[in-house]
Design a protein around this motif. Structure first.
Motif, mmCIF file in Angstrom:
data_model
loop_
_atom_site.group_PDB
_atom_site.id
_atom_site.type_symbol
_atom_site.label_atom_id
_atom_site.label_comp_id
_atom_site.label_asym_id
_atom_site.label_seq_id
_atom_site.Cartn_x
_atom_site.Cartn_y
_atom_site.Cartn_z
ATOM 1 N N LEU A 266 0.855 -1.180 0.000
ATOM 2 C CA LEU A 266 0.000 0.000 0.000
ATOM 3 C C LEU A 266 0.891 1.230 0.000
ATOM 4 N N ASN A 267 0.796 2.011 -1.079
ATOM 5 C CA ASN A 267 1.635 3.195 -1.225
ATOM 6 C C ASN A 267 0.786 4.255 -1.935
ATOM 7 N N GLU A 268 0.357 5.257 -1.190
ATOM 8 C CA GLU A 268 -0.541 6.287 -1.727
ATOM 9 C C GLU A 268 0.087 7.046 -2.901
ATOM 10 N N GLU A 269 1.375 7.365 -2.799
ATOM 11 C CA GLU A 269 2.010 8.118 -3.883
ATOM 12 C C GLU A 269 2.048 7.286 -5.167
ATOM 13 N N ARG A 270 2.424 6.025 -5.034
ATOM 14 C CA ARG A 270 2.467 5.135 -6.203
ATOM 15 C C ARG A 270 1.065 5.001 -6.812
ATOM 16 N N TYR A 271 0.072 4.844 -5.942
ATOM 17 C CA TYR A 271 -1.324 4.744 -6.406
ATOM 18 C C TYR A 271 -1.722 6.005 -7.179
ATOM 19 N N ALA A 272 -1.441 7.169 -6.591
ATOM 20 C CA ALA A 272 -1.837 8.439 -7.206
ATOM 21 C C ALA A 272 -1.133 8.649 -8.546
ATOM 22 N N LYS B 40 -10.305 17.314 -13.539
ATOM 23 C CA LYS B 40 -11.094 16.103 -13.289
ATOM 24 C C LYS B 40 -10.275 15.055 -12.526
ATOM 25 N N ILE B 41 -9.008 14.915 -12.894
ATOM 26 C CA ILE B 41 -8.130 13.957 -12.206
ATOM 27 C C ILE B 41 -7.974 14.353 -10.735
ATOM 28 N N THR B 42 -7.734 15.635 -10.484
ATOM 29 C CA THR B 42 -7.571 16.127 -9.114
ATOM 30 C C THR B 42 -8.834 15.883 -8.290
ATOM 31 N N GLN B 43 -9.995 16.169 -8.872
ATOM 32 C CA GLN B 43 -11.265 15.953 -8.159
ATOM 33 C C GLN B 43 -11.445 14.483 -7.803
ATOM 34 N N GLU B 44 -11.128 13.612 -8.738
ATOM 35 C CA GLU B 44 -11.266 12.170 -8.484
ATOM 36 C C GLU B 44 -10.326 11.708 -7.368
ATOM 37 N N LEU B 45 -9.091 12.199 -7.374
ATOM 38 C CA LEU B 45 -8.143 11.815 -6.320
ATOM 39 C C LEU B 45 -8.610 12.329 -4.957
ATOM 40 N N GLN C 185 -11.668 12.799 -4.085
ATOM 41 C CA GLN C 185 -12.795 11.951 -3.720
ATOM 42 C C GLN C 185 -12.308 10.628 -3.122
ATOM 43 N N ARG C 186 -11.138 10.186 -3.554
ATOM 44 C CA ARG C 186 -10.550 8.953 -3.033
ATOM 45 C C ARG C 186 -9.696 9.223 -1.789
ATOM 46 N N GLN C 187 -9.831 10.430 -1.249
ATOM 47 C CA GLN C 187 -9.172 10.861 -0.011
ATOM 48 C C GLN C 187 -7.644 10.840 -0.090
ATOM 49 N N ILE C 188 -7.115 11.222 -1.241
ATOM 50 C CA ILE C 188 -5.667 11.360 -1.402
ATOM 51 C C ILE C 188 -5.314 12.795 -0.997
ATOM 52 N N SER C 189 -4.262 12.955 -0.227
ATOM 53 C CA SER C 189 -3.898 14.282 0.287
ATOM 54 C C SER C 189 -3.377 15.193 -0.828
ATOM 55 N N SER C 190 -3.547 16.497 -0.619
ATOM 56 C CA SER C 190 -3.121 17.495 -1.610
ATOM 57 C C SER C 190 -1.633 17.405 -1.969
ATOM 58 N N PRO C 191 -0.723 17.237 -0.983
ATOM 59 C CA PRO C 191 0.698 17.130 -1.362
ATOM 60 C C PRO C 191 0.974 15.928 -2.284
ATOM 61 N N ILE C 192 0.297 14.814 -2.033
ATOM 62 C CA ILE C 192 0.489 13.631 -2.881
ATOM 63 C C ILE C 192 -0.113 13.871 -4.264
ATOM 64 N N ILE C 193 -1.259 14.555 -4.318
ATOM 65 C CA ILE C 193 -1.876 14.881 -5.618
ATOM 66 C C ILE C 193 -0.916 15.752 -6.428
#
Length: 162
Positions: free
Chosen positions: A60-66, A83-88, A90-98
């Protein structure tokens, strides 16, 4: 009809193995893993223990997933940054990782994709009124998640040529 007591219960070890397989199949967000653990009826303490183990062993690696999500949605679905940012989110990915993940999109590829989409779409719009044609093209590109200023510049440029 299945009763709640008939549902399989998992030990922490069994659940960890099952979640490792779940994460190995494709990159998952932490939210997807949490949802899966809730579905398996794992208690919060066990969920936390399993998530930590998955992170430690790099399942499990959020950065790799994003990063993977951004590449896929841009290259395959031709989505824009908004659209990509909104979807991420929605999947509760943090702004720095996005922000880090968005570096997967090269600016030149982004602009070329926008132009290709615009040229392809303008040929399909049968509207004779040039203003309405441009409006339909702009709406399409905005729906795909491209930024307003890029959409309007591109729509103007493309509709003048067709």
């Amino acid at each position: 009809m299945k009763s709640d007591s008939a549902q399989k219960s998992y030990t922490v070890k069994e659940a960890t193995v099952k979640l490792m397989q779940f994460c190995a199949y494709r990159d998952r967000s932490q939210k997807e893993v949490e949802d899966k653990l809730n579905e398996m009826r794992m208690i919060p303490a066990a969920q936390e223990q399993i998530i930590i183990k998955l992170m430690q062993e790099n399942f499990l690696n959020e950065e790799r997933y994003a990063r993977s999500f951004v590449r896929g949605k841009f290259r395959i679905k031709k989505w824009g940054r908004i659209k990509i940012t909104q979807e991420l989110k929605q999947r509760q990915i943090s702004s720095p990782i996005i922000k880090i993940a968005m570096t997967e999109i090269e600016e030149s590829d982004y602009l070329n994709t926008l132009k290709e989409l615009a040229e392809k779409k303008i040929r399909l719009i049968k509207e004779p009124d040039p203003y309405k044609r441009r409006q339909k093209l702009s709406n399409y590109l905005l729906q795909k998640g491209f930024e307003h200023h890029l959409v309007y510049t591109t729509a103007e440029e493309i509709s003048d040529r067709f």
